[in-house]
Scaffold this motif. Structure first.
Motif, PDB file in Angstrom:
ATOM      1  N   VAL A  31      15.973  -3.648  -4.084  1.00 24.51           N
ATOM      2  CA  VAL A  31      15.488  -4.356  -5.277  1.00 24.51           C
ATOM      3  C   VAL A  31      14.401  -3.544  -5.961  1.00 24.51           C
ATOM      4  O   VAL A  31      14.388  -3.403  -7.198  1.00 24.51           O
ATOM      5  CB  VAL A  31      14.979  -5.771  -4.887  1.00 24.51           C
ATOM      6  N   ARG A  32      13.496  -2.992  -5.206  1.00 19.92           N
ATOM      7  CA  ARG A  32      12.408  -2.178  -5.768  1.00 19.92           C
ATOM      8  C   ARG A  32      12.958  -0.941  -6.470  1.00 19.92           C
ATOM      9  O   ARG A  32      12.508  -0.575  -7.566  1.00 19.92           O
ATOM     10  CB  ARG A  32      11.466  -1.767  -4.643  1.00 19.92           C
ATOM     11  N   LYS A  33      13.955  -0.307  -5.856  1.00 16.89           N
ATOM     12  CA  LYS A  33      14.558   0.888  -6.445  1.00 16.89           C
ATOM     13  C   LYS A  33      15.264   0.546  -7.757  1.00 16.89           C
ATOM     14  O   LYS A  33      15.173   1.284  -8.737  1.00 16.89           O
ATOM     15  CB  LYS A  33      15.547   1.470  -5.432  1.00 16.89           C
ATOM     16  N   PHE A  47      14.562  -5.323   0.234  1.00 18.41           N
ATOM     17  CA  PHE A  47      13.325  -5.088  -0.510  1.00 18.41           C
ATOM     18  C   PHE A  47      13.337  -3.701  -1.153  1.00 18.41           C
ATOM     19  O   PHE A  47      13.003  -3.543  -2.328  1.00 18.41           O
ATOM     20  CB  PHE A  47      12.119  -5.238   0.429  1.00 18.41           C
ATOM     21  N   TYR A  48      13.765  -2.680  -0.394  1.00 16.89           N
ATOM     22  CA  TYR A  48      13.811  -1.316  -0.911  1.00 16.89           C
ATOM     23  C   TYR A  48      14.831  -1.200  -2.054  1.00 16.89           C
ATOM     24  O   TYR A  48      14.563  -0.558  -3.073  1.00 16.89           O
ATOM     25  CB  TYR A  48      14.163  -0.350   0.223  1.00 16.89           C
ATOM     26  N   LEU A 100      14.609  -2.068  -9.758  1.00 16.76           N
ATOM     27  CA  LEU A 100      13.645  -2.465 -10.793  1.00 16.76           C
ATOM     28  C   LEU A 100      12.907  -1.269 -11.371  1.00 16.76           C
ATOM     29  O   LEU A 100      12.728  -1.169 -12.587  1.00 16.76           O
ATOM     30  CB  LEU A 100      12.640  -3.458 -10.217  1.00 16.76           C
ATOM     31  N   PHE A 101      12.504  -0.337 -10.542  1.00 22.48           N
ATOM     32  CA  PHE A 101      11.735   0.811 -11.045  1.00 22.48           C
ATOM     33  C   PHE A 101      12.628   1.844 -11.712  1.00 22.48           C
ATOM     34  O   PHE A 101      12.208   2.514 -12.632  1.00 22.48           O
ATOM     35  CB  PHE A 101      10.928   1.466  -9.923  1.00 22.48           C
ATOM     36  N   SER A 102      13.863   1.970 -11.299  1.00 21.08           N
ATOM     37  CA  SER A 102      14.758   2.945 -11.957  1.00 21.08           C
ATOM     38  C   SER A 102      15.184   2.438 -13.332  1.00 21.08           C
ATOM     39  O   SER A 102      15.327   3.194 -14.258  1.00 21.08           O
ATOM     40  CB  SER A 102      15.983   3.233 -11.098  1.00 21.08           C
TER      41      SER A 102
END
Length: 69
Positions: free
Chosen positions: A57-59, A54-55, A61-63
């Motif tokens: 994928v989130r990193k 989760f971390y 997508l936001f980067s």
């Protein structure tokens, strides 16, 4: 040998033979030592992997969203 001497001799012989018989008893082998306490790895690993995915994928997508602006 008189009867009194035979009784004493028989008593001493009986006591000595009983000591030999008691000395011949085989003891069971000692039990093996218990295993050391283990560190249980079960549900915590799955939870950690899910959080890491989760971390990540989130990193990603936001980067990627910040670099396009």
């Amino acid at each position: 040998m008189t009867i009194q001497n035979r009784r004493i001799f028989a008593s001493i012989l009986f006591v000595l033979i009983s000591f030999v018989c008691v000395g011949q008893v085989d003891l069971p082998p000692p039990s093996p030592p218990s295993p050391p306490p283990g560190f249980p790895i079960d549900g915590g690993v799955i939870f950690g992997v899910l959080i890491a995915i989760f971390y990540g994928v989130r990193k990603i997508l936001f980067s990627s969203g910040n670099s396009n602006k």
